[in-house]
Design a protein around this motif. Structure first.
Motif, PDB file in Angstrom:
ATOM      1  N   ASP A  89      67.689   1.351  66.375  1.00 18.71           N
ATOM      2  CA  ASP A  89      68.031  -0.200  65.865  1.00 18.71           C
ATOM      3  C   ASP A  89      66.870  -0.800  65.357  1.00 18.71           C
ATOM      4  O   ASP A  89      66.491  -1.911  64.446  1.00 18.71           O
ATOM      5  N   TRP A  90      65.513  -0.447  66.006  1.00 16.96           N
ATOM      6  CA  TRP A  90      64.191  -1.122  65.464  1.00 16.96           C
ATOM      7  C   TRP A  90      63.558  -0.082  64.558  1.00 16.96           C
ATOM      8  O   TRP A  90      62.497  -0.661  64.067  1.00 16.96           O
ATOM      9  N   ILE A  91      64.199   0.913  63.969  1.00 20.46           N
ATOM     10  CA  ILE A  91      63.282   1.705  62.929  1.00 20.46           C
ATOM     11  C   ILE A  91      63.509   0.617  61.592  1.00 20.46           C
ATOM     12  O   ILE A  91      64.376   0.477  61.190  1.00 20.46           O
ATOM     13  N   GLY A  92      62.293   0.343  61.147  1.00 20.49           N
ATOM     14  CA  GLY A  92      62.046  -0.538  60.225  1.00 20.49           C
ATOM     15  C   GLY A  92      62.413  -1.880  60.497  1.00 20.49           C
ATOM     16  O   GLY A  92      62.775  -2.794  59.505  1.00 20.49           O
ATOM     17  N   LEU A  93      62.899  -2.188  61.528  1.00 16.79           N
ATOM     18  CA  LEU A  93      63.502  -3.492  62.135  1.00 16.79           C
ATOM     19  C   LEU A  93      64.622  -3.759  61.507  1.00 16.79           C
ATOM     20  O   LEU A  93      65.216  -4.957  61.377  1.00 16.79           O
ATOM     21  N   SER A  94      65.368  -2.770  61.136  1.00 21.85           N
ATOM     22  CA  SER A  94      66.565  -2.714  60.306  1.00 21.85           C
ATOM     23  C   SER A  94      67.817  -3.612  61.097  1.00 21.85           C
ATOM     24  O   SER A  94      68.648  -4.079  60.648  1.00 21.85           O
ATOM     25  N   GLY A  95      67.905  -3.324  62.378  1.00 29.70           N
ATOM     26  CA  GLY A  95      68.872  -3.929  63.257  1.00 29.70           C
ATOM     27  C   GLY A  95      68.596  -4.778  64.151  1.00 29.70           C
ATOM     28  O   GLY A  95      69.091  -5.219  65.037  1.00 29.70           O
ATOM     29  N   VAL A  96      67.485  -5.733  63.603  1.00 34.22           N
ATOM     30  CA  VAL A  96      66.938  -6.815  64.550  1.00 34.22           C
ATOM     31  C   VAL A  96      67.438  -8.048  63.969  1.00 34.22           C
ATOM     32  O   VAL A  96      66.816  -8.306  62.592  1.00 34.22           O
ATOM     33  N   ASP A  97      68.072  -8.994  64.460  1.00 33.47           N
ATOM     34  CA  ASP A  97      68.508 -10.154  63.944  1.00 33.47           C
ATOM     35  C   ASP A  97      67.340 -11.297  64.225  1.00 33.47           C
ATOM     36  O   ASP A  97      66.793 -11.101  65.218  1.00 33.47           O
ATOM     37  N   LYS A  98      67.102 -12.153  63.198  1.00 32.94           N
ATOM     38  CA  LYS A  98      66.240 -13.180  63.455  1.00 32.94           C
ATOM     39  C   LYS A  98      65.964 -14.022  64.880  1.00 32.94           C
ATOM     40  O   LYS A  98      64.955 -14.547  65.362  1.00 32.94           O
ATOM     41  N   GLY A  99      67.518 -14.211  65.173  1.00 28.57           N
ATOM     42  CA  GLY A  99      67.724 -14.926  66.362  1.00 28.57           C
ATOM     43  C   GLY A  99      67.622 -14.117  67.637  1.00 28.57           C
ATOM     44  O   GLY A  99      67.774 -14.596  68.881  1.00 28.57           O
ATOM     45  N   GLU A 100      67.629 -12.920  67.411  1.00 30.11           N
ATOM     46  CA  GLU A 100      67.555 -12.047  68.799  1.00 30.11           C
ATOM     47  C   GLU A 100      66.497 -12.223  69.694  1.00 30.11           C
ATOM     48  O   GLU A 100      65.183 -12.285  69.510  1.00 30.11           O
ATOM     49  N   LEU A 101      66.833 -12.395  70.963  1.00 33.42           N
ATOM     50  CA  LEU A 101      65.821 -12.814  71.884  1.00 33.42           C
ATOM     51  C   LEU A 101      65.215 -11.456  72.427  1.00 33.42           C
ATOM     52  O   LEU A 101      65.801 -10.348  72.684  1.00 33.42           O
ATOM     53  N   TRP A 102      63.803 -11.530  72.954  1.00 34.04           N
ATOM     54  CA  TRP A 102      63.189 -10.622  73.596  1.00 34.04           C
ATOM     55  C   TRP A 102      63.636 -10.423  75.180  1.00 34.04           C
ATOM     56  O   TRP A 102      63.005 -11.311  76.106  1.00 34.04           O
ATOM     57  N   GLY A 103      64.475  -9.674  75.544  1.00 33.95           N
ATOM     58  CA  GLY A 103      64.735  -9.248  76.927  1.00 33.95           C
ATOM     59  C   GLY A 103      65.260 -10.564  77.731  1.00 33.95           C
ATOM     60  O   GLY A 103      66.204 -11.389  76.986  1.00 33.95           O
ATOM     61  N   THR A 104      64.798 -10.839  78.689  1.00 32.56           N
ATOM     62  CA  THR A 104      64.987 -12.103  79.253  1.00 32.56           C
ATOM     63  C   THR A 104      63.993 -13.332  79.114  1.00 32.56           C
ATOM     64  O   THR A 104      64.241 -14.464  79.718  1.00 32.56           O
ATOM     65  N   TYR A 105      63.281 -13.167  77.964  1.00 34.67           N
ATOM     66  CA  TYR A 105      62.265 -14.237  77.529  1.00 34.67           C
ATOM     67  C   TYR A 105      63.223 -15.055  76.657  1.00 34.67           C
ATOM     68  O   TYR A 105      63.951 -14.692  76.221  1.00 34.67           O
ATOM     69  N   ASN A 106      62.339 -16.185  76.439  1.00 30.23           N
ATOM     70  CA  ASN A 106      63.208 -17.145  75.436  1.00 30.23           C
ATOM     71  C   ASN A 106      62.216 -17.433  74.112  1.00 30.23           C
ATOM     72  O   ASN A 106      62.030 -18.336  73.588  1.00 30.23           O
ATOM     73  N   ILE A 107      62.040 -16.105  73.727  1.00 28.96           N
ATOM     74  CA  ILE A 107      60.967 -16.012  72.201  1.00 28.96           C
ATOM     75  C   ILE A 107      61.938 -14.960  71.833  1.00 28.96           C
ATOM     76  O   ILE A 107      62.527 -13.959  72.180  1.00 28.96           O
ATOM     77  N   PRO A 108      61.857 -15.094  70.296  1.00 32.91           N
ATOM     78  CA  PRO A 108      62.571 -14.100  69.557  1.00 32.91           C
ATOM     79  C   PRO A 108      61.884 -12.814  69.734  1.00 32.91           C
ATOM     80  O   PRO A 108      60.650 -12.593  69.786  1.00 32.91           O
TER      81      PRO A 108
END
Length: 447
Positions: A89-108
């Motif tokens: 899903d991260w190939i070319g960031l094609s499957g990453v939504d702008k609001g998706e958070l990084w793991g348990t952190y509170n940053i995108p």
């Protein structure tokens, strides 16, 4: 009284403050690569200035594209065998939504991705300082492309990726002592052992052409390093980032003073280059250790690194390897020193409760640090040497001897760093002055 209601743990929500902080830190780390270019660019001779600048700048282009296409997935995707990551899903960031958070952190996730991108960019750029004056630009561009794929991306996963073997072992590397500095320093050593020395090494003077440029670069690195180090905690919620910020300043100051003191005792002078190099040595050493040690411990880490790195830069003359701008002496040695000293100075009051030998924790953490340090060192040195050997035997890594002597800037970039012709310099001005003097002398004779 109403019965107590137990609520499930709330999912993390995006923090505007931490997101903004991390975007600023990412920009600061990006600034470090141009800062490195100035630092290295001032340390070489005039005829190599532009090439040195370009060897850093090209990494901004190449590594950015690689990271977005698949590098981020290799470094931080789902673990496979504790050696590499992958997430389609991260190939070319094609499957990453702008609001998706990084793991348990509170940053995108996108913010974490771009922050780590800046680390991936500067790491191969660090290698370039060891290869000054003599490497084809096309070969360098291909080398960093291959090196990022087969060395940096996997090592980043080992150290920082969930499931990576060093991560699971508990090797502490707050911001890149192993993954960045030891990795780059060992790679530099591997390459220079393959491509050999500059023409005139140990015979011709090879002094820095612009110490003000070196100091400018060192200042930009020092400034950007606060983002590099403090930002690696990914937020400001518990004070660890603040501790890292303070320790970064403290260790850098201590290392600069220690380097200058060593220089004065050993060589009889306090040099500008020594001040700049000492500061960078302190920044390197505190990078892995700053979240684990106290400010007093940071002074010790910086002072020890300053002296040992100052001693190490002279080894190239003793052993005959041409590390042009002391990448091995500063980044490899500084990274090793800073990483191993965690085993002695970890206070248990910073990023974790791990204590080093001097705080009652024994040598357990020291041996873990040794495993991480020497595994990364060996892997990077061997693979980098193999890559350099293959490129040297196929397309050739070095420019010709004539081009090196004449100047790699003109040979590889068809430019020079400084053009004084517009100021009336050169042969035309010399001829005009000679004619004027000759005319004046003729008038004196006629009189």
């Amino acid at each position: 009284m109403a019965p107590a209601i137990t609520l499930a743990a709330e999912a993390p929500k995006l923090s505007a403050a931490n997101t903004g902080f991390m975007l600023i830190c990412s920009a600061l780390v990006m600034l470090m690569t141009p800062g490195l270019a100035f630092f290295y660019g001032g340390m070489v001779r005039v005829k190599s200035t532009l090439n040195m600048l370009m060897m850093s700048f090209i990494s901004l282009g190449i590594v950015t594209i690689l990271w977005v296409l698949f590098g981020f997935s290799m470094a931080f995707g789902t673990d496979s065998g504790h050696l590499i990551g992958w997430n389609s899903d991260w190939i070319g960031l094609s499957g990453v939504d702008k609001g998706e958070l990084w793991g348990t952190y509170n940053i995108p996730l996108l913010v974490f991705m771009v922050f780590q991108l800046m680390f991936a960019i500067i790491t191969p750029a660090l290698i370039s300082g060891a290869l000054a004056d003599r490497v084809k630009f096309s070969a360098w561009a291909l080398f960093i492309t291959l090196w990022a794929i087969v060395v940096y991306f996997p090592v980043a996963h080992w150290v920082w990726g969930e499931g990576g073997w060093a991560f699971d072992m508990g090797v502490i590397d707050f911001a890149g002592g192993t993954a960045v500095h030891i990795n780059a320093g060992a790679a530099a050593l591997g390459v220079i052992l393959v491509i050999g020395k500059r023409v005139g090494f140990k015979r011709d003077p090879m002094r820095p052409h612009s110490l003000p440029l070196v100091m400018l670069g060192a200042g930009l690195l020092w400034f950007g390093w606060f983002g590099f180090n403090a930002g690696s905690w990914l937020g400001n919620d518990d004070g660890v980032g603040a501790l890292m910020f303070v320790n970064t300043q403290v260790a850098t100051a201590a290392a600069m003073l220690a380097w200058l003191a060593y220089e004065k005792i050993r060589h009889g002078a306090f040099t500008t280059l020594g001040a700049a190099s000492g500061a960078v040595a302190g920044l390197v050493a505190i990078t892995p250790s700053g979240g684990a040690v106290s400010p007093v411990g940071a002074i010790a880490v910086g002072a020890i690194a300053g002296v040992l790195c100052a001693m190490a830069v002279g080894l190239k003359y003793k052993f005959g390897y041409d590390d042009s701008l002391d990448v091995v002496g500063v980044h490899l040695v500084g990274g090793v020193v800073g990483s191993l000293l965690i085993g002695f100075f970890a206070s248990g009051k910073g990023q974790s409760e791990v204590e080093g030998l001097f705080y009652g924790g024994g040598l357990t953490q020291f041996w873990k640090q040794c495993a991480g340090v020497f595994a990364v060192l060996a892997y990077s040195l061997i693979v980098s040497a193999i890559l350099a050997f293959i490129l040297d035997k196929t397309m050739g890594m070095r420019v010709s001897e004539d081009e090196e002597i004449a100047g790699i800037d003109q040979a590889e970039h068809a430019e020079t760093a400084y053009d004084f012709s517009g100021a009336g310099g050169g042969a035309a001005k010399t001829a005009a002055v000679a004619a004027a003097v000759g005319g004046a002398e003729s008038k004196k004779v006629d009189a």
